[in-house]
Enzyme design. Structure first.
Site, PDB file in Angstrom:
ATOM      1  CG  HIS A 123      -1.805   1.193   1.268  1.00  0.00           C
ATOM      2  ND1 HIS A 123      -2.927   1.303   0.463  1.00  0.00           N
ATOM      3  CD2 HIS A 123      -1.728   2.344   1.970  1.00  0.00           C
ATOM      4  CE1 HIS A 123      -3.496   2.478   0.685  1.00  0.00           C
ATOM      5  NE2 HIS A 123      -2.795   3.126   1.587  1.00  0.00           N
ATOM      6  CG  ASP A 152      -5.687  -0.073   2.500  1.00  0.00           C
ATOM      7  OD1 ASP A 152      -5.341  -1.040   1.814  1.00  0.00           O
ATOM      8  OD2 ASP A 152      -6.220   0.944   2.017  1.00  0.00           O
TER       9      ASP A 152
HETATM   10  C1  GAR Z   1       1.438   0.365  -6.336  1.00  0.00           C
HETATM   11  O1  GAR Z   1       1.935   1.666  -6.106  1.00  0.00           O
HETATM   12  C2  GAR Z   1       0.749  -0.160  -5.106  1.00  0.00           C
HETATM   13  O2  GAR Z   1       1.323   0.311  -3.910  1.00  0.00           O
HETATM   14  C3  GAR Z   1      -0.639   0.392  -5.287  1.00  0.00           C
HETATM   15  O3  GAR Z   1      -0.898   0.266  -6.663  1.00  0.00           O
HETATM   16  C4  GAR Z   1       0.325   0.394  -7.371  1.00  0.00           C
HETATM   17  C5  GAR Z   1       0.429  -0.746  -8.362  1.00  0.00           C
HETATM   18  O4  GAR Z   1       1.504  -0.569  -9.229  1.00  0.00           O
HETATM   19  N1  GAR Z   1      -1.587  -0.329  -4.502  1.00  0.00           N
HETATM   20  C6  GAR Z   1      -2.639   0.231  -3.923  1.00  0.00           C
HETATM   21  O5  GAR Z   1      -2.912   1.394  -4.049  1.00  0.00           O
HETATM   22  C7  GAR Z   1      -3.484  -0.728  -3.105  1.00  0.00           C
HETATM   23  N2  GAR Z   1      -4.367   0.001  -2.234  1.00  0.00           N
HETATM   24  P1  GAR Z   1       1.980  -1.754 -10.159  1.00  0.00           P
HETATM   25  O6  GAR Z   1       0.747  -2.301 -10.874  1.00  0.00           O
HETATM   26  O7  GAR Z   1       2.941  -1.104 -11.120  1.00  0.00           O
HETATM   27  O8  GAR Z   1       2.639  -2.791  -9.306  1.00  0.00           O
END
Ligand code: GAR
Length: 219
Positions: A111, A147
């Protein structure tokens, strides 16, 4: 390594840069990514899985009338790979209590905030709006509370005057790609467990904000 590595299924919804980092690190780790699941057919992470030779499947929430039937299909797809660990990597669907209970203590999430601060979405902009000087990322066990599961580790980044939400997202992503594979490897090695709604590493109960991982030599 002679014994079978810990089978991991990664759930994605989009770009999959964390998936990429986890796959890239797996050769030197105690885990193996045995499957990738996306709830979105256009997720770029599916291409990343294909390029890495990792099987993938799509279970679209749009094909299901309610959350229960979506999750039923998700569980059936997951269970064909018989993972020991589920890794949520930018998976943008809220999971119900019955899903979480089925894989109790075996689901990790990343997160983009220093939990318990800034649960929910749009964290980079909210951090800027609040005038924070520090931001970061948390890896945590998934529980029924959104979360809200026990934090395993965190990495911080400074918020500078010139930052906007995109620059902050880049800084956070760079740290995510270091700490997430490490946490997955801890679990795979049997060093990391969830017990009594707390995270334990090497038998030690971790504090509320988990292990703080400092920047490496490359930042
Ligand atoms: C990441 O920054 C992760 O922390 C966030 O989505 C992004 C996915 O990036 N997750 C959340 O916000 C979950 N609540 P990615 O698809 O390039 O790994």
């Amino acid at each position: 390594m002679t014994e079978r590595r810990c089978p991991v299924v990664v759930l994605i919804s989009g770009n999959g840069s964390n998936l990429q980092a986890i796959m890239d690190t797996s050769a030197d780790s105690a885990y193996e990514v045995v499957g990738v699941l996306s709830n979105r057919p256009d997720a770029y992470g599916l291409q990343r899985a294909a390029d890495a030779g990792v099987p993938s499947a799509i279970v679209s929430h749009r094909d299901h009338p309610d959350r229960e039937s979506f999750e039923q299909a998700l569980m059936e797809a997951i269970d064909t790979w018989q993972p020991r660990l589920l890794v949520l990597a930018g998976f943008m669907r809220i999971l119900t209590a019955s899903f979480v209970t089925r894989y109790q203590g075996r689901i990790l999430n990343i997160h983009p905030s220093l939990l318990p601060a800034y649960r929910g979405t749009n964290t980079h902009q909210r951090v800027l709006d609040a005038g924070e000087t520090e931001h970061g990322v948390s890896v945590h066990f998934v529980t029924e509370e959104l979360d809200g599961g026990p934090v395993i580790c965190q990495a911080a980044v400074p918020v500078e005057a010139r930052d906007d939400k995109d620059s902050l997202a880049r800084k956070v992503a760079a740290r995510e790609h270091k700490i997430y594979p490490e946490a997955v490897d801890w679990f795979a090695q049997g060093r990391l467990v969830m017990r009594d709604n707390a995270a334990f590493l090497d038998g030690e109960r971790l504090p509320e904000q988990g292990v703080r991982i400092p920047p490496g030599p490359a930042g």
